[in-house]
Scaffold this motif. Sequence first.
Motif, PDB file in Angstrom:
ATOM      1  N   ALA A 153       0.843  -1.204   0.000  1.00  0.00           N
ATOM      2  CA  ALA A 153       0.000   0.000   0.000  1.00  0.00           C
ATOM      3  C   ALA A 153       0.878   1.254   0.000  1.00  0.00           C
ATOM      4  O   ALA A 153       0.560   2.253  -0.646  1.00  0.00           O
ATOM      5  CB  ALA A 153      -0.934  -0.006   1.203  1.00  0.00           C
ATOM      6  N   TYR A 154       2.000   1.172   0.701  1.00  0.00           N
ATOM      7  CA  TYR A 154       2.948   2.298   0.736  1.00  0.00           C
ATOM      8  C   TYR A 154       3.484   2.592  -0.665  1.00  0.00           C
ATOM      9  O   TYR A 154       3.452   3.737  -1.129  1.00  0.00           O
ATOM     10  CB  TYR A 154       4.097   2.001   1.706  1.00  0.00           C
ATOM     11  CG  TYR A 154       5.145   3.099   1.741  1.00  0.00           C
ATOM     12  CD1 TYR A 154       4.985   4.213   2.561  1.00  0.00           C
ATOM     13  CD2 TYR A 154       6.292   3.031   0.937  1.00  0.00           C
ATOM     14  CE1 TYR A 154       5.925   5.230   2.582  1.00  0.00           C
ATOM     15  CE2 TYR A 154       7.232   4.038   0.952  1.00  0.00           C
ATOM     16  CZ  TYR A 154       7.051   5.134   1.772  1.00  0.00           C
ATOM     17  OH  TYR A 154       7.995   6.151   1.783  1.00  0.00           O
ATOM     18  N   GLU A 155       3.957   1.564  -1.349  1.00  0.00           N
ATOM     19  CA  GLU A 155       4.516   1.729  -2.702  1.00  0.00           C
ATOM     20  C   GLU A 155       3.473   2.294  -3.665  1.00  0.00           C
ATOM     21  O   GLU A 155       3.777   3.129  -4.509  1.00  0.00           O
ATOM     22  CB  GLU A 155       5.050   0.391  -3.235  1.00  0.00           C
ATOM     23  CG  GLU A 155       6.308  -0.102  -2.527  1.00  0.00           C
ATOM     24  CD  GLU A 155       7.472   0.891  -2.562  1.00  0.00           C
ATOM     25  OE1 GLU A 155       7.637   1.617  -3.577  1.00  0.00           O
ATOM     26  OE2 GLU A 155       8.221   0.946  -1.564  1.00  0.00           O
ATOM     27  N   GLU A 156       2.248   1.830  -3.508  1.00  0.00           N
ATOM     28  CA  GLU A 156       1.157   2.287  -4.374  1.00  0.00           C
ATOM     29  C   GLU A 156       0.908   3.788  -4.178  1.00  0.00           C
ATOM     30  O   GLU A 156       0.864   4.554  -5.145  1.00  0.00           O
ATOM     31  CB  GLU A 156      -0.103   1.465  -4.046  1.00  0.00           C
ATOM     32  CG  GLU A 156      -1.246   1.615  -5.016  1.00  0.00           C
ATOM     33  CD  GLU A 156      -0.871   1.328  -6.473  1.00  0.00           C
ATOM     34  OE1 GLU A 156      -0.043   0.418  -6.695  1.00  0.00           O
ATOM     35  OE2 GLU A 156      -1.403   2.025  -7.368  1.00  0.00           O
ATOM     36  N   LEU A 157       0.792   4.198  -2.919  1.00  0.00           N
ATOM     37  CA  LEU A 157       0.496   5.604  -2.619  1.00  0.00           C
ATOM     38  C   LEU A 157       1.694   6.512  -2.914  1.00  0.00           C
ATOM     39  O   LEU A 157       1.542   7.717  -3.129  1.00  0.00           O
ATOM     40  CB  LEU A 157       0.059   5.738  -1.153  1.00  0.00           C
ATOM     41  CG  LEU A 157      -0.571   7.069  -0.731  1.00  0.00           C
ATOM     42  CD1 LEU A 157      -1.794   7.407  -1.578  1.00  0.00           C
ATOM     43  CD2 LEU A 157      -0.952   7.048   0.743  1.00  0.00           C
ATOM     44  N   LEU A 158       2.867   5.913  -2.951  1.00  0.00           N
ATOM     45  CA  LEU A 158       4.090   6.683  -3.207  1.00  0.00           C
ATOM     46  C   LEU A 158       4.075   7.315  -4.601  1.00  0.00           C
ATOM     47  O   LEU A 158       4.736   8.328  -4.843  1.00  0.00           O
ATOM     48  CB  LEU A 158       5.304   5.761  -3.049  1.00  0.00           C
ATOM     49  CG  LEU A 158       6.655   6.410  -2.777  1.00  0.00           C
ATOM     50  CD1 LEU A 158       6.608   7.345  -1.589  1.00  0.00           C
ATOM     51  CD2 LEU A 158       7.719   5.321  -2.575  1.00  0.00           C
TER      52      LEU A 158
END
Length: 189
Positions: free
Chosen positions: A40-45
């Motif tokens: 989810a972090y990579e996606e929102l990044l």
Amino acid sequence: MEYKNPLGVDIDLETGVIPGAKKLVRRLSDLKGYFADEKAYEELLKENPVVYEVYAVEQEEKDGDLNFATTVLYPGKVGREFFFTKGHYHSKADRAEIYYGIKGKGGMLLQTPEGRAEWIEMGPGTVVYVPPYWAHRTVNTGDEPFIFLAVYPADAGHDYGSIAEKGFSKLVVEEGGEVKLVDNPRWKE
Ligand SMILES: O=P(O)(O)OC[C@H]1O[C@H](O)[C@H](O)[C@@H](O)[C@@H]1O
Ligand SMILES: [Fe+2]
């Protein structure tokens, strides 16, 4: 004796801005490794949103003096986990701090070095006393910016080390529309 000049400033209670203060911006990319859900972090990044801004009025790091700062913590989540500030112990670990809620909804997650966690809900008007030795992180559990003031000893300093490495013992997450504290699988004493 050289005396410092007293200072009075008006915090903008809608935006949290302190005129003349030093502004610090933390984007999601500055919080790498902090959130539990790495996917989810990579996606929102890809959007790399601003997570929070700090407006600080700081003095020289001397015993007896005081700093103050507002924080504007934006609403959002990484997976189920609400947006938060990095969180820190004080470099001078025995220094305490006071927080005062101005706008929005959230809370403070605190913990001892052994991992005993406490959660304190915060809204406009809430005062939180952070005792010596407790790490502290603020969390936005609402859907508008969560704004608060903090007052802390000028020589307290920020020790990010262990929190950056393994986080807090608890995560603050949304579960069925509610705010829940759950165990952090990455936590170890
Ligand atoms: O430093 P963080 O843990 O990212 O928290 C952000 C900021 O929150 C408050 O404004 C504190 O008074 C600051 O000392 C702190 O820097
Ligand atoms: Fe602090």
